[in-house]
Scaffold this motif. Sequence first.
Motif, PDB file in Angstrom:
ATOM      1  N   HIS A 204      23.788 -13.654  32.895  1.00  0.00           N
ATOM      2  CA  HIS A 204      22.501 -13.314  33.468  1.00  0.00           C
ATOM      3  C   HIS A 204      22.442 -13.557  34.967  1.00  0.00           C
ATOM      4  CE1 HIS A 204      21.588 -13.856  29.175  1.00  0.00           C
ATOM      5  NE2 HIS A 204      20.618 -12.999  29.386  1.00  0.00           N
TER       6      HIS A 204
ATOM      7  N   ARG B 262      11.593  -5.090  32.333  1.00  0.00           N
ATOM      8  CA  ARG B 262      10.617  -6.084  32.776  1.00  0.00           C
ATOM      9  C   ARG B 262       9.625  -5.473  33.744  1.00  0.00           C
ATOM     10  NH1 ARG B 262      13.380 -11.584  34.662  1.00  0.00           N
ATOM     11  NH2 ARG B 262      11.177 -12.074  34.954  1.00  0.00           N
TER      12      ARG B 262
ATOM     13  N   ARG C 100       5.572  -5.144  33.313  1.00  0.00           N
ATOM     14  CA  ARG C 100       4.627  -5.643  34.295  1.00  0.00           C
ATOM     15  C   ARG C 100       3.717  -4.541  34.803  1.00  0.00           C
ATOM     16  NH1 ARG C 100       9.564  -8.430  37.366  1.00  0.00           N
ATOM     17  NH2 ARG C 100       9.978 -10.094  35.884  1.00  0.00           N
TER      18      ARG C 100
ATOM     19  N   ASP D 276       9.934 -19.082  33.590  1.00  0.00           N
ATOM     20  CA  ASP D 276       8.682 -18.334  33.708  1.00  0.00           C
ATOM     21  C   ASP D 276       8.275 -17.656  32.404  1.00  0.00           C
ATOM     22  OD1 ASP D 276      10.546 -16.312  33.457  1.00  0.00           O
ATOM     23  OD2 ASP D 276      10.076 -15.329  35.361  1.00  0.00           O
TER      24      ASP D 276
ATOM     25  N   SER E 144      10.243 -15.767  30.558  1.00  0.00           N
ATOM     26  CA  SER E 144      11.075 -14.606  30.251  1.00  0.00           C
ATOM     27  C   SER E 144      12.364 -14.996  29.533  1.00  0.00           C
ATOM     28  CB  SER E 144      11.413 -13.838  31.530  1.00  0.00           C
ATOM     29  OG  SER E 144      12.149 -14.649  32.429  1.00  0.00           O
ATOM     30  N   ASN E 145      12.693 -16.289  29.581  1.00  0.00           N
ATOM     31  CA  ASN E 145      13.860 -16.788  28.851  1.00  0.00           C
ATOM     32  C   ASN E 145      13.531 -18.176  28.306  1.00  0.00           C
ATOM     33  OD1 ASN E 145      16.425 -17.105  27.754  1.00  0.00           O
ATOM     34  ND2 ASN E 145      17.325 -17.789  29.684  1.00  0.00           N
TER      35      ASN E 145
ATOM     36  N   ASN F 138       8.262 -21.936  29.549  1.00  0.00           N
ATOM     37  CA  ASN F 138       7.380 -21.413  30.592  1.00  0.00           C
ATOM     38  C   ASN F 138       6.700 -22.569  31.307  1.00  0.00           C
ATOM     39  OD1 ASN F 138       5.526 -20.115  32.218  1.00  0.00           O
ATOM     40  ND2 ASN F 138       4.942 -18.621  30.657  1.00  0.00           N
TER      41      ASN F 138
ATOM     42  N   GLU G 105       9.792 -15.940  43.062  1.00  0.00           N
ATOM     43  CA  GLU G 105       8.975 -14.836  42.559  1.00  0.00           C
ATOM     44  C   GLU G 105       7.682 -14.800  43.364  1.00  0.00           C
ATOM     45  OE1 GLU G 105      10.377 -14.804  37.856  1.00  0.00           O
ATOM     46  OE2 GLU G 105       8.501 -15.796  38.423  1.00  0.00           O
TER      47      GLU G 105
ATOM     48  N   ARG H 109       2.056 -13.890  34.880  1.00  0.00           N
ATOM     49  CA  ARG H 109       1.869 -12.463  34.647  1.00  0.00           C
ATOM     50  C   ARG H 109       1.903 -11.701  35.977  1.00  0.00           C
ATOM     51  NH1 ARG H 109      -3.286 -14.749  33.673  1.00  0.00           N
ATOM     52  NH2 ARG H 109      -4.766 -14.306  35.347  1.00  0.00           N
TER      53      ARG H 109
ATOM     54  N   THR I 222      10.960 -10.231  42.328  1.00  0.00           N
ATOM     55  CA  THR I 222      11.829 -11.385  42.155  1.00  0.00           C
ATOM     56  C   THR I 222      13.020 -11.236  43.085  1.00  0.00           C
ATOM     57  OG1 THR I 222      11.219 -11.529  39.814  1.00  0.00           O
ATOM     58  CG2 THR I 222      13.209 -12.707  40.502  1.00  0.00           C
TER      59      THR I 222
END
Length: 267
Positions: free
Chosen positions: A12, A26, A30, A73, A75-76, A79, A186, A198, A203
């Motif tokens: 990644h 992604r 968004r 965040d 996404s993985n 959070n 971000e 959100r 990024t």
Amino acid sequence: MSGHGDDEVHEHDRGLSHDLPVLARRRMIRLLAGAGAGAALVPLVGCTAEEGSSAAVDCAAVPEETAGPYPGDGSNGVNVLKESGVVRGDITRSFGDSAGGTAEGVPLTLTLTVVDAGSGCGSPRKGAAVYVWHCDREGGYSLYTDGVTDENYLRGVQETDERGRVTFTSVFPGCYAGRWPHVHFEVYGSLRDATGARAIMSTSQLALPEDVCETVYATAGYERSVDHLARLSLESDSVFRDGHDRQLAAVEGSVEAGYSATLTVAV
């Protein structure tokens, strides 16, 4: 979730070309979410610290980059953005119910200035928000790497002031196998968006200068970084090899007094 070894290169964290399909999905998610909230998705552009807001012609897009496998965040996995305490200037310590540890290393003050691309980078963007995160001096990421999964240091959110600035107190990140020393960030349209995890506007990553890295890594605690850095260059890095003019921070200071890194980003 497990940590990374000294010689491991993460799937990644190989750069935008590797992550493009994921990033595309992604961004679409968004976009749809932003449309539902009546918000527009604005591309991120930026300038080097030397350019700032003085030359509209140089207000060019900052490359969209991978968030890597440790964004925190949502996404993985974990959070951190929705946790009370994430909005802070000093990110050297963990907060909340985590272990309460402190990241050690050479002091680093990080300042990002968010400006308006529509005015040629001449107007500050007050009320935007920036989330930054990076590895510790041993190359580990809080929340993810073995040994620091209970920590959340080196992560934080700030709202831009009247000058469009956010400033974080941190430590100089180490260099791990396969990646040039960097800081992830971000950009969000507002603090509410950032803490709600959100509508990310964009990024990207900030690169640190080679001469400063070499000086810092010669100090105690950064021993692992010396060999890793020797095997890398900005031109060979999986993220920065396609150009880093808009991502290379201006850095001043010393090991004794600490360093300050600055970069101007336009949205």
